[in-house]
Design an enzyme around this catalytic site. Structure first.
Site, PDB file in Angstrom:
ATOM      1  CG  HIS A 125      -1.933   0.945   1.385  1.00  0.00           C
ATOM      2  ND1 HIS A 125      -1.715   2.258   1.701  1.00  0.00           N
ATOM      3  CD2 HIS A 125      -3.279   0.800   1.239  1.00  0.00           C
ATOM      4  CE1 HIS A 125      -2.870   2.891   1.756  1.00  0.00           C
ATOM      5  NE2 HIS A 125      -3.842   2.041   1.467  1.00  0.00           N
ATOM      6  CG  ASP A 202       0.295  -2.729   6.152  1.00  0.00           C
ATOM      7  OD1 ASP A 202      -0.730  -2.882   6.848  1.00  0.00           O
ATOM      8  OD2 ASP A 202       0.327  -1.999   5.142  1.00  0.00           O
ATOM      9  CD  GLN A 205      -7.103  -4.780   3.644  1.00  0.00           C
ATOM     10  OE1 GLN A 205      -8.048  -5.541   3.861  1.00  0.00           O
ATOM     11  NE2 GLN A 205      -7.277  -3.507   3.310  1.00  0.00           N
ATOM     12  CE  LYS A 228      -8.064  -0.180   5.393  1.00  0.00           C
ATOM     13  NZ  LYS A 228      -6.806  -0.215   4.637  1.00  0.00           N
ATOM     14  CB  CYS A 366      -3.559   3.150  -1.683  1.00  0.00           C
ATOM     15  SG  CYS A 366      -4.765   4.408  -1.273  1.00  0.00           S
TER      16      CYS A 366
HETATM   17  C1  LIG Z   1      -5.811   0.520   4.403  1.00  0.00           C
HETATM   18  C2  LIG Z   1      -4.417   0.067   4.362  1.00  0.00           C
HETATM   19  C3  LIG Z   1      -3.378   0.871   4.827  1.00  0.00           C
HETATM   20  C4  LIG Z   1      -3.598   2.277   5.306  1.00  0.00           C
HETATM   21  O1  LIG Z   1      -4.494   2.322   6.356  1.00  0.00           O
HETATM   22  P1  LIG Z   1      -5.072   3.734   6.875  1.00  0.00           P
HETATM   23  O2  LIG Z   1      -6.216   3.338   7.725  1.00  0.00           O
HETATM   24  O3  LIG Z   1      -5.475   4.510   5.662  1.00  0.00           O
HETATM   25  O4  LIG Z   1      -3.968   4.394   7.624  1.00  0.00           O
HETATM   26  C5  LIG Z   1      -2.105   0.347   4.807  1.00  0.00           C
HETATM   27  N1  LIG Z   1      -1.854  -0.880   4.344  1.00  0.00           N
HETATM   28  C6  LIG Z   1      -2.826  -1.689   3.903  1.00  0.00           C
HETATM   29  C7  LIG Z   1      -2.483  -3.069   3.435  1.00  0.00           C
HETATM   30  C8  LIG Z   1      -4.135  -1.239   3.884  1.00  0.00           C
HETATM   31  O5  LIG Z   1      -5.106  -2.029   3.427  1.00  0.00           O
END
Ligand SMILES: *Cc1c(COP(=O)(O)O)cnc(C)c1O
Length: 408
Positions: A125, A202, A205, A228, A366
């Site tokens: 992302h 990260d 997801q 999320k 993104c």
């Molecule tokens: C949504 C997302 C982000 C960013 O999250 P924010 O809530 O916009 O800070 C980073 N990495 C992944 C894999 C995402 O899906």
């Protein structure tokens, strides 16, 4: 366990928004990768906080301030236990994944030297790309990128060549928000550690789909967003190993992060407060704790199986569409389906789906480097949560067939 034992209606009843309609049609919400909907207990906790409990935390002698502090710190402990962090001081409240990654990029970045390398992957992302580019510019570091294969899996052989004693950090997504690929993070963490690098996962997801045990993973940092995982926007978590966090300089300066301030010298507060400058998103933190109470009640084995059945069903239904190509066909996938349709722009399909009550995401999600890799302008992405149903997938498929008919 049989997927039918998972009671989706019981789950759906906890999410009031799922009852609404959009453009005269019952909402089919398939944009969970962008943000998830909120269960009633999360919504109620925000109302309750502002109706009865609002006070600033960590400061007041008065009862309400102590109550708010307790509620906020209880949320931290709930999250600590959910992700199996060894200590609650390793759980830092941030604004979200983006903020968590920027924190590490700044604070860890301060400890790095010109020529040091940061390793990311092609499927990151933007929020796991741009903070590292900014850091590389600021400190003269080098950004290296793990390539991917056509099916959307990492090229694992390349990892061995890219890791060296210069690599100070591997920062990689657990699950791709665009492709659904589940990366073999356990192996990657071992490899990176063997090369002497730290690892940031990260988890934006993954946290909402499967159990997370940061100690079993042995990752050094784990970042995710509240919104999320059925919590509010504007709040998220950075997990970090205590002994690493203790040796990093603070990210931002302000109230709450200090032990003592004078004009000659300021000393910093202990963890986690050292990384939590200023009045935080108190109601958000408390509500995020509630989101994890919701997660705790679930049988995650059943959820995994159920969501996998949604993924399989969607891929099967889509396979009967002519000229439709699924982007991201890794063998290990979360419930995310990206696709393109020959000669039709994703945006046009998204618009016509919306007219029929179906919320999907279209665009680059993104992840522009991924779009360049596949040489497409964007995809249509259906991303599922535990409250979605096969009936909704049928509605989605019918609406998609109609949209394609109209655009042909
Ligand atoms: C949504 C997302 C982000 C960013 O999250 P924010 O809530 O916009 O800070 C980073 N990495 C992944 C894999 C995402 O899906």
């Amino acid at each position: 366990m049989n997927a039918s034992q998972f009671n989706v209606e019981e789950i759906r009843n906890q999410f009031p928004i799922l009852q609404r309609s959009v453009n005269g049609k019952k909402l089919v919400y398939l944009d969970n990768g962008a943000t998830a909907q909120k269960p009633q207990l999360v919504i109620d906790s925000i109302t309750k906080y502002y109706s009865y409990e609002n006070a600033n935390i960590h400061r007041g002698v008065h009862l309400m301030s102590q109550e708010a502090t307790n509620a906020y710190e209880n949320a931290r402990t709930t999250i600590q236990s959910y992700i199996h962090a060894a200590e609650s001081c390793e759980v830092i409240f941030t604004k979200g994944t983006t903020d968590s990654i920027n924190l590490v990029a700044f604070s860890l970045g301060e400890t790095l030297q010109k020529g040091d390398e940061i390793l990311i992957s092609y499927m990151e992302h933007h929020s796991n790309i741009v903070p590292w580019q900014l850091l590389c510019e600021r400190k003269g570091l080098v950004l290296k990128v793990i390539p991917i294969r056509e099916n959307g899996e990492l090229d694992l052989e390349a990892v061995d060549n890219l890791l060296s004693e210069k690599t100070k950090l591997l920062s990689i997504t657990h699950v791709s928000n665009t492709l659904g690929t589940i990366n073999p993070v356990e192996d990657l963490i071992k490899k990176a550690h063997a090369a002497g690098a730290k690892v940031l996962i990260d988890g934006a997801q993954s946290i909402q789909h499967f159990p997370i045990d940061v100690q079993a993973l042995d990752c050094d940092f784990f970042a995710f967003s509240g919104h999320k995982v059925f919590g509010p926007t504007g709040v998220g978590i950075l997990y970090g190993k205590k002994q690493i966090l203790e040796n990093l300089p603070p990210y931002q300066g302000g109230g709450d992060m200090i032990a003592k301030v004078s004009f000659a010298k300021t000393t910093y507060n202990e963890l986690p407060h050292k990384f939590e400058a200023g009045t935080p998103h108190i109601s958000g933190g408390i509500a995020l704790g509630k989101a994890f109470e919701f997660m705790q009640q679930l049988n995650l084995e059943q959820v995994i199986e159920y969501e996998h059945s949604l993924l399989m069903y969607t891929e099967e239904v889509l396979s009967s569409f002519n000229g439709l190509r699924i982007i991201g066909t890794a063998s290990d996938k979360a419930s995310v389906v990206s696709f393109v349709v020959d000669n039709i722009h994703p945006f046009d399909i998204g618009t016509l789906l919306d007219k029929q009550g179906i919320a999907v995401r279209t665009g680059h999600h993104c992840t522009q480097p991924l779009m360049d890799f596949y040489q497409i302008p964007g995809t249509i992405r259906a991303s599922f949560a535990l409250y979605n149903t096969k009936a909704e997938i049928d509605l989605f498929a019918e609406a998609l067939a109609r949209a394609i008919q109209m655009l042909k």
